[in-house]
Design an enzyme around this catalytic site. Structure first.
Site, mmCIF file in Angstrom:
data_model
loop_
_atom_site.group_PDB
_atom_site.id
_atom_site.type_symbol
_atom_site.label_atom_id
_atom_site.label_comp_id
_atom_site.label_asym_id
_atom_site.label_seq_id
_atom_site.Cartn_x
_atom_site.Cartn_y
_atom_site.Cartn_z
ATOM 1 N N ASP A 37 -12.721 -1.302 -10.662
ATOM 2 C CA ASP A 37 -13.500 -2.484 -10.289
ATOM 3 C C ASP A 37 -14.513 -2.797 -11.375
ATOM 4 O O ASP A 37 -15.054 -1.891 -12.020
ATOM 5 C CB ASP A 37 -14.225 -2.235 -8.963
ATOM 6 C CG ASP A 37 -14.522 -3.512 -8.214
ATOM 7 O OD1 ASP A 37 -13.926 -3.716 -7.142
ATOM 8 O OD2 ASP A 37 -15.349 -4.319 -8.696
ATOM 9 N N ASP A 65 -12.317 -4.037 -16.409
ATOM 10 C CA ASP A 65 -11.883 -5.423 -16.255
ATOM 11 C C ASP A 65 -10.362 -5.417 -16.352
ATOM 12 O O ASP A 65 -9.807 -5.225 -17.438
ATOM 13 C CB ASP A 65 -12.503 -6.280 -17.359
ATOM 14 C CG ASP A 65 -12.028 -7.729 -17.330
ATOM 15 O OD1 ASP A 65 -11.239 -8.084 -16.420
ATOM 16 O OD2 ASP A 65 -12.422 -8.501 -18.229
ATOM 17 N N VAL A 66 -9.695 -5.607 -15.238
ATOM 18 C CA VAL A 66 -8.235 -5.486 -15.238
ATOM 19 C C VAL A 66 -7.548 -6.665 -15.913
ATOM 20 O O VAL A 66 -6.334 -6.643 -16.100
ATOM 21 C CB VAL A 66 -7.674 -5.280 -13.806
ATOM 22 C CG1 VAL A 66 -8.132 -3.955 -13.230
ATOM 23 C CG2 VAL A 66 -8.055 -6.440 -12.895
ATOM 24 N N ASN A 92 -5.091 -5.340 -5.852
ATOM 25 C CA ASN A 92 -5.842 -6.108 -4.871
ATOM 26 C C ASN A 92 -6.868 -7.056 -5.487
ATOM 27 O O ASN A 92 -7.279 -8.015 -4.843
ATOM 28 C CB ASN A 92 -6.550 -5.131 -3.919
ATOM 29 C CG ASN A 92 -7.490 -5.831 -2.972
ATOM 30 O OD1 ASN A 92 -7.067 -6.516 -2.043
ATOM 31 N ND2 ASN A 92 -8.799 -5.698 -3.221
ATOM 32 N N TYR A 152 -5.105 -21.514 -6.481
ATOM 33 C CA TYR A 152 -5.080 -20.268 -5.720
ATOM 34 C C TYR A 152 -3.720 -20.095 -5.048
ATOM 35 O O TYR A 152 -3.142 -19.006 -5.074
ATOM 36 C CB TYR A 152 -6.195 -20.278 -4.674
ATOM 37 C CG TYR A 152 -6.388 -18.956 -3.979
ATOM 38 C CD1 TYR A 152 -7.008 -17.901 -4.624
ATOM 39 C CD2 TYR A 152 -5.946 -18.763 -2.665
ATOM 40 C CE1 TYR A 152 -7.185 -16.667 -3.993
ATOM 41 C CE2 TYR A 152 -6.117 -17.545 -2.028
ATOM 42 C CZ TYR A 152 -6.735 -16.505 -2.690
ATOM 43 O OH TYR A 152 -6.900 -15.288 -2.064
ATOM 44 N N LYS A 156 -1.196 -16.903 -5.793
ATOM 45 C CA LYS A 156 -0.838 -16.013 -4.694
ATOM 46 C C LYS A 156 0.628 -16.155 -4.305
ATOM 47 O O LYS A 156 1.266 -15.189 -3.874
ATOM 48 C CB LYS A 156 -1.756 -16.251 -3.497
ATOM 49 C CG LYS A 156 -3.191 -15.775 -3.746
ATOM 50 C CD LYS A 156 -3.229 -14.296 -4.109
ATOM 51 C CE LYS A 156 -4.629 -13.756 -4.250
ATOM 52 N NZ LYS A 156 -4.665 -12.303 -4.567
#
Length: 263
Positions: A37, A65-66, A92, A152, A156
């Site tokens: 995270d 930071d992914v 997630n 979004y 998704k």
């Protein structure tokens, strides 16, 4: 599948539904949960609180930071090196901002793909791995279109389609890796505070939807637990809403050569 003795890696696990997922994993007996995270303060608070509840050494924070591929890969490798393996990968981490699209695509979709690929490479029995599971957080808006949130919805939907497609891997029995997606409707977290006139189109038409359709992180975690406990979850798409959790699938529906646009 029993989580007893299992090692999990979850992105965005410090707050909201990510924290609820982390707590669920520990309650189910996971040996250790790695929380990747960006929010160091929230992450440290989460680790402190959950270790007080479940025991020292049960979870660890990786500040990362992914959307940065090098950071993400390094964090994943650190977890593998320390624990020897990862049994469950939960992608997630997510964000929302219709006015600034590139960071949303990078976090919601690209980072999810990267995390899934890292897990697949590591877990793949054909590569010497021991198999495992990947659960990706999509959204109820990954199953439906909405005028207020086209970006979004796109990211998704991409997560949901990517995950379902990965589940169709022709060598899935040989790889030992299962893929599933969870699709919560609007959840009562700080995430909802991001929805306003700047980050959402036609917010005045959407606000009532948010006010009347919000569920709690614990309700989403109940659906997550349902996936965890399934002997075989590969290909599952689980929508979690006010009425509970239900499995679903998306199918092509032909409408013929003539079409009338909706009003």
């Amino acid at each position: 599948m029993s989580m007893a003795g299992q090692i999990a890696f979850i992105t965005g696990g410090a707050m909201g539904i990510g924290r609820a997922f982390t707590e669920t994993l520990l309650a189910e007996g996971a040996e250790k949960v790695y929380i990747a995270d960006m929010n160091e303060e929230a992450g440290r608070n989460t680790v402190t609180e959950l270790e007080a509840q479940f025991g020292s050494g049960r979870c660890a924070l990786l500040v990362v930071d992914v959307t940065n591929s090098a950071q993400f890969e390094d964090a994943f490798q650190r977890a593998v090196t320390e624990s020897g393996h990862i049994d469950l990968m939960v992608n997630n981490a997510g964000t929302f901002n219709e006015s600034d699209w590139e960071p949303v695509v990078e976090l919601n979709l690209v980072a999810c793909v990267r995390g899934s690929k890292l897990a697949m490479e590591h877990m793949n029995k054909k590569n010497g791995g021991r198999g495992g599971r990947v659960i990706n957080t999509s959204s109820g808006l990954g199953l439906h279109d909405l005028h207020a949130t086209p970006l979004y919805c796109a990211t998704k939907s991409g997560v949901r389609s990517f995950t379902s497609s990965m589940a169709l891997h022709p060598d899935r029995e040989l790889t030992g890796v299962q893929f599933a997606s969870i699709c919560p409707t609007s959840v009562k977290t700080d995430f909802l505070k991001k929805f306003d006139e700047r980050t959402c189109f036609y917010f005045h038409t959407f606000k009532d939807v948010l006010d009347n359709m919000s569920i709690t992180p614990s309700q989403v975690a109940e659906g997550f637990l349902k996936l965890l406990r399934m002997p075989h979850m590969n290909g599952a798409i689980l929508k979690v809403g006010e009425s509970g959790a239900e499995f679903c699938k998306l199918e092509y529906v032909g409408l013929g050569s003539d079409w009338t646009p909706p009003p």
